[in-house]
Design an enzyme around this catalytic site. Structure first.
Site, PDB file in Angstrom:
ATOM      1  N   GLY A  11       0.822  -1.216   0.000  1.00 33.27           N
ATOM      2  CA  GLY A  11       0.000   0.000   0.000  1.00 33.27           C
ATOM      3  C   GLY A  11       0.851   1.260   0.000  1.00 33.27           C
ATOM      4  O   GLY A  11       0.490   2.272   0.595  1.00 33.27           O
ATOM      5  N   ASP A  37       2.335  -1.689  -4.491  1.00 32.60           N
ATOM      6  CA  ASP A  37       0.979  -1.135  -4.443  1.00 32.60           C
ATOM      7  C   ASP A  37       0.144  -1.844  -5.497  1.00 32.60           C
ATOM      8  O   ASP A  37       0.676  -2.366  -6.482  1.00 32.60           O
ATOM      9  CB  ASP A  37       0.996   0.374  -4.713  1.00 32.60           C
ATOM     10  N   TYR A 145     -14.468  -1.977   9.276  1.00 29.64           N
ATOM     11  CA  TYR A 145     -13.068  -1.538   9.362  1.00 29.64           C
ATOM     12  C   TYR A 145     -12.512  -1.793  10.772  1.00 29.64           C
ATOM     13  O   TYR A 145     -11.441  -2.403  10.934  1.00 29.64           O
ATOM     14  CB  TYR A 145     -13.027  -0.042   9.032  1.00 29.64           C
ATOM     15  N   LYS A 149      -9.626  -4.519  12.016  1.00 31.33           N
ATOM     16  CA  LYS A 149      -8.373  -4.057  12.631  1.00 31.33           C
ATOM     17  C   LYS A 149      -8.172  -4.637  14.032  1.00 31.33           C
ATOM     18  O   LYS A 149      -7.057  -4.987  14.396  1.00 31.33           O
ATOM     19  CB  LYS A 149      -8.321  -2.530  12.642  1.00 31.33           C
TER      20      LYS A 149
HETATM   21  N1  SER Z   1      -8.507   7.757   9.350  1.00 30.63           N
HETATM   22  C1  SER Z   1      -9.226   6.538   9.542  1.00 30.63           C
HETATM   23  C2  SER Z   1     -10.614   6.656   9.080  1.00 30.63           C
HETATM   24  O1  SER Z   1     -11.153   7.730   9.192  1.00 30.63           O
HETATM   25  C3  SER Z   1      -9.206   6.161  10.981  1.00 30.63           C
HETATM   26  O2  SER Z   1      -8.210   5.275  11.206  1.00 30.63           O
HETATM   27  O3  SER Z   1     -11.183   5.718   8.661  1.00 30.63           O
END
Ligand code: SER
Length: 314
Positions: A11, A37, A145, A149
């Site tokens: 990335g 990437d 997300y 994580k």
């Molecule tokens: N910057 C990220 C987001 O807003 C947070 O880790 O998804």
């Protein structure tokens, strides 16, 4: 001379990757840092150096690169952010967690001796204390997300305790920078506001004016990432992500600070789906475990960050 590690970054065309690759190259030597990437073009043009196109879900190609370049340090940055993640939950799981799980197994079986995994304030959720969020706390994220994580963090911890793989991680707050504009995040307003005020004199903010979120300026992101990766293993008390923060701000506070530079600028607020995500995250972070373990200290507060950003935003 100390032997330099052979580094692979995934990335690397993203917001953090672009600047991290440059920092890693000046530290370890250009030829020792392979940037990769999905997009078949090295966005860190100018800083020439080895580049390979890589889809992180293609473990075979990743392994081929580990072997070909005799890689021993991996910075696995490729991921989808919070807001974009909600639009395609299966893809987000596949890229943010499944690919990470397979890459970690490949790192272990190919003698990679250090891995960096970016985590996020997105691991927190409605049951997490929002003020001075502790290092060890409740994690019930409400986005895919955040789920990917925190699962990634747990997987890292498992690999560390079961196999001894040295995986290190930071829970980045919103990252403010001017080289590559972030996409698909909930904290993106903190970067967009600079560009929109400079270019158009007006910004339509998708969060309410008093939504407080933890942030960090890119030079501190680089400092924290390299600081953690250079720490001695015995200094580290956790292989989960370290809490990390530079400062916290609301859109209104950032706008007020920017008015010192753009007195004619205006702002309006039209909250969208990202408001709900922001409301589930912390306002301020307790990052003392990072300070105590490996000496983390940010250099920038909000005022210092704004002063520096406005010099670079065009
Ligand atoms: N910057 C990220 C987001 O807003 C947070 O880790 O998804």
């Amino acid at each position: 001379m100390e032997k330099q590690p052979k580094v692979l970054v995934t990335g690397s065309g993203g917001q953090i990757g672009t600047e991290l690759v440059r920092a890693l190259r000046s530290m370890h030597g250009t030829e020792n840092v392979l940037s990769t990437d999905l997009i078949p073009r090295d966005r860190d043009e100018g800083a020439e150096g080895p580049f390979a196109q890589l889809d992180v879900t293609d473990t075979e190609s990743f392994v081929a690169l580990l072997e070909e370049h005799k890689i021993n340090h991996v910075y696995h940055l490729a991921a989808l952010l919070s807001s974009k993640g909600e639009k395609n939950i299966d893809l987000t799981w596949n890229i943010n967690f499944e690919a990470h799980r397979k890459l970690l197994a490949a790192c272990y079986s190919h003698n990679v001796d250090r891995v960096f995994f970016p985590s996020t304030i997105g691991v927190y959720g409605p049951t997490t204390p929002r003020q001075m969020t502790p290092q060890f706390t409740s994690f019930q994220p409400s986005t895919v997300y955040g789920i990917t994580k925190i699962t990634g963090e747990l997987w890292n911890q498992y690999y560390k305790s079961r196999y001894g793989l040295d995986v290190r991680s930071l829970r980045y707050p919103g990252v403010i920078s001017y080289e590559v504009i972030p996409e698909g995040g909930t904290t993106d307003f903190s970067v967009e506001m600079f560009f929109e005020l400079k270019r158009k004199g007006h910004y339509v903010c998708y969060l309410k004016k008093d939504t407080r979120l933890p942030m960090i300026y890119m030079p501190d992101v680089i400092k924290a990432t390299l600081g953690l990766m250079q720490a001695e293993v015995h200094q580290l008390s956790t292989s989960m992500g370290y809490n990390l923060s530079g400062f916290s701000l609301t859109p209104a506070e950032l706008f007020e600070e920017l008015q010192r530079y753009y007195p004619e600028a205006t702002i309006s607020y039209e909250p969208d789906a990202r408001q709900q995500i922001a409301d589930s995250w912390s306002e301020t972070i307790d990052d003392r475990t990072a300070s105590d373990d490996w000496g983390w200290q940010p250099d920038y507060n909000m005022q210092g960050m704004v002063k520096d950003m406005v010099k670079h935003v065009v």
